[in-house]
Design an enzyme around this catalytic site. Structure first.
Site, PDB file in Angstrom:
ATOM      1  N   ASP A   1      -1.234   6.343  -5.057  1.00  0.00           N
ATOM      2  CA  ASP A   1      -2.261   7.360  -5.314  1.00  0.00           C
ATOM      3  C   ASP A   1      -1.698   8.404  -6.276  1.00  0.00           C
ATOM      4  O   ASP A   1      -0.614   8.938  -6.039  1.00  0.00           O
ATOM      5  CB  ASP A   1      -2.655   8.039  -3.997  1.00  0.00           C
ATOM      6  CG  ASP A   1      -3.076   7.029  -2.941  1.00  0.00           C
ATOM      7  OD1 ASP A   1      -4.119   6.402  -3.130  1.00  0.00           O
ATOM      8  OD2 ASP A   1      -2.328   6.862  -1.949  1.00  0.00           O
TER       9      ASP A   1
ATOM     10  N   GLU B   1       0.334  -0.569  -4.739  1.00  0.00           N
ATOM     11  CA  GLU B   1      -0.742   0.412  -4.903  1.00  0.00           C
ATOM     12  C   GLU B   1      -0.141   1.782  -4.649  1.00  0.00           C
ATOM     13  O   GLU B   1       0.766   1.940  -3.803  1.00  0.00           O
ATOM     14  CB  GLU B   1      -1.865   0.139  -3.896  1.00  0.00           C
ATOM     15  CG  GLU B   1      -3.095   1.020  -4.059  1.00  0.00           C
ATOM     16  CD  GLU B   1      -3.114   2.285  -3.225  1.00  0.00           C
ATOM     17  OE1 GLU B   1      -4.077   3.049  -3.336  1.00  0.00           O
ATOM     18  OE2 GLU B   1      -2.142   2.541  -2.459  1.00  0.00           O
TER      19      GLU B   1
ATOM     20  N   HIS C   1      -1.279  11.246  -1.652  1.00  0.00           N
ATOM     21  CA  HIS C   1      -2.568  10.744  -1.164  1.00  0.00           C
ATOM     22  C   HIS C   1      -3.556  11.864  -0.861  1.00  0.00           C
ATOM     23  O   HIS C   1      -4.696  11.853  -1.320  1.00  0.00           O
ATOM     24  CB  HIS C   1      -2.352   9.896   0.092  1.00  0.00           C
ATOM     25  CG  HIS C   1      -3.633   9.353   0.663  1.00  0.00           C
ATOM     26  ND1 HIS C   1      -4.432  10.081   1.523  1.00  0.00           N
ATOM     27  CD2 HIS C   1      -4.258   8.173   0.476  1.00  0.00           C
ATOM     28  CE1 HIS C   1      -5.490   9.362   1.840  1.00  0.00           C
ATOM     29  NE2 HIS C   1      -5.419   8.202   1.224  1.00  0.00           N
TER      30      HIS C   1
ATOM     31  N   GLU D   1      -4.235   4.059  -8.051  1.00  0.00           N
ATOM     32  CA  GLU D   1      -5.477   4.663  -7.579  1.00  0.00           C
ATOM     33  C   GLU D   1      -5.544   6.101  -8.083  1.00  0.00           C
ATOM     34  O   GLU D   1      -4.702   6.929  -7.719  1.00  0.00           O
ATOM     35  CB  GLU D   1      -5.592   4.635  -6.050  1.00  0.00           C
ATOM     36  CG  GLU D   1      -6.969   5.182  -5.648  1.00  0.00           C
ATOM     37  CD  GLU D   1      -7.151   5.415  -4.165  1.00  0.00           C
ATOM     38  OE1 GLU D   1      -6.406   4.875  -3.340  1.00  0.00           O
ATOM     39  OE2 GLU D   1      -8.087   6.201  -3.853  1.00  0.00           O
TER      40      GLU D   1
ATOM     41  N   HIS E   1       0.829  -1.213   0.000  1.00  0.00           N
ATOM     42  CA  HIS E   1       0.000   0.000   0.000  1.00  0.00           C
ATOM     43  C   HIS E   1       0.865   1.265   0.000  1.00  0.00           C
ATOM     44  O   HIS E   1       1.757   1.402   0.834  1.00  0.00           O
ATOM     45  CB  HIS E   1      -0.856  -0.032   1.270  1.00  0.00           C
ATOM     46  CG  HIS E   1      -1.908   1.006   1.348  1.00  0.00           C
ATOM     47  ND1 HIS E   1      -2.196   1.663   2.527  1.00  0.00           N
ATOM     48  CD2 HIS E   1      -2.775   1.500   0.433  1.00  0.00           C
ATOM     49  CE1 HIS E   1      -3.196   2.501   2.330  1.00  0.00           C
ATOM     50  NE2 HIS E   1      -3.566   2.425   1.067  1.00  0.00           N
TER      51      HIS E   1
HETATM   52  O1  G3P Z   1      -6.510   1.764  -3.147  1.00  0.00           O
HETATM   53  C1  G3P Z   1      -6.905   1.272  -1.921  1.00  0.00           C
HETATM   54  C2  G3P Z   1      -6.608   2.216  -0.794  1.00  0.00           C
HETATM   55  O2  G3P Z   1      -5.408   2.906  -1.017  1.00  0.00           O
HETATM   56  C3  G3P Z   1      -7.727   3.198  -0.630  1.00  0.00           C
HETATM   57  O3  G3P Z   1      -7.612   4.023   0.468  1.00  0.00           O
HETATM   58  O4  G3P Z   1      -7.164   6.230   1.444  1.00  0.00           O
HETATM   59  O5  G3P Z   1      -5.376   4.527   1.421  1.00  0.00           O
HETATM   60  O6  G3P Z   1      -6.045   5.664  -0.674  1.00  0.00           O
HETATM   61  P1  G3P Z   1      -6.510   5.159   0.671  1.00  0.00           P
HETATM   62 MG    MG Z   2      -4.864   4.595  -2.179  1.00  0.00          MG
END
Ligand code: G3P
Ligand code: MG
Length: 248
Positions: free
Chosen positions: A41, A39, A54, A114, A12
């Site tokens: 952002d 993953e 993020h 994302e 993440h």
């Molecule tokens: O993509 C899954 C996850 O990253 C979504 O939540 O807030 O960590 O971007 P967040």
């Molecule tokens: Mg995310």
């Protein structure tokens, strides 16, 4: 269901607890633990550069102030995006999406992008990120584009229909199956608290893969794997993952 070439475990925000989230340092940390899927952002600067961040504001994870949507890339590129995590990462910059693409391809890693638009920038961001992803990954295993924002996914679909998409859900809001269908998704990614065997079977029955974020508990991971989950996004990069002997 169509073939699913992506690994089960995804780190993440890079490996965004061990190193500053959404930076190249975080990706290097995750790859060092054997992760081959990440993953992150992605949003746009004022002048349209796709980069990793993020939050809607700069304060928490950079030396900047306010909204990144009001700055051009040359201004964002000067910020410190690592010092907040600790002095070892001082002066770590915000990465451009293109740099992360280069790192992932050089290390045979898959990316879940994302699309995280600044408020009001959903369509511009979805289209731009999809176009940039198609250009950067031409001929390679493409990244999975995901978003909580259907408008961003619709723009990504219209710009680059061949790229795989996933709808992110933090709740099962009215109409989500119809939205997923209209968006032509390959997968649905939910908060792990929403996912169980029945939902996995329902998603699979619709031809969609089932993924979850953000699983940091071994018992939860073990249950979801037994239930047939297709992917788990985790912060616990040092405890879980592809090469950990104690992984669920
Ligand atoms: O993509 C899954 C996850 O990253 C979504 O939540 O807030 O960590 O971007 P967040
Ligand atoms: Mg995310």
């Amino acid at each position: 269901m169509k073939p699913w070439p992506y690994p089960l475990w995804l780190a993440h925000r890079g490996a965004g607890r061990l190193a500053p989230e959404n930076t190249l340092a975080a990706f290097r940390a995750g790859a060092g633990f054997g992760f081959r899927a990440f993953e992150c952002d992605v949003k746009l600067s004022r002048d349209g550069e796709a980069f990793l961040l993020h939050d809607d504001t700069l304060e928490r994870t950079t030396s900047g102030r306010g909204s990144p949507a009001g700055l051009d890339w040359t201004e964002l590129a000067r910020l410190d995006a690592g010092g907040w995590h600790g002095p070892a990462y001082a002066a770590e910059p915000l990465p451009r999406f293109a740099q992360i693409a280069a790192f992932c391809q050089a290390n045979a890693c898959m990316l879940n992008v994302e699309i995280k638009p600044c408020p009001g920038d959903e369509a511009r961001t979805g289209a731009a990120v999809a176009r940039e992803a198609a250009r950067l990954w031409a001929g390679a295993l493409p990244p999975l584009l995901s978003s909580f924002k259907p408008e961003a996914l619709a723009a990504a679909r219209d710009a680059e229909p061949a790229l795989p998409r996933a709808l992110l859900l933090d709740q099962l809001w009215d109409g989500w199956p119809e939205a997923a269908e209209a968006l032509g998704v390959a997968a649905v990614i939910t908060n792990w608290r929403l996912m169980d065997r029945a939902l996995i079977e329902r998603l699979h029955g619709s031809g969609w893969r089932a993924l979850v974020y953000t699983v940091n508990d071994a018992a939860v991971a073990g249950r979801l794997i037994a239930d047939g989950i297709d992917g788990l996004i985790t912060d616990a990069v040092d405890r879980f993952g592809p090469h950990r002997p104690d992984a669920p």
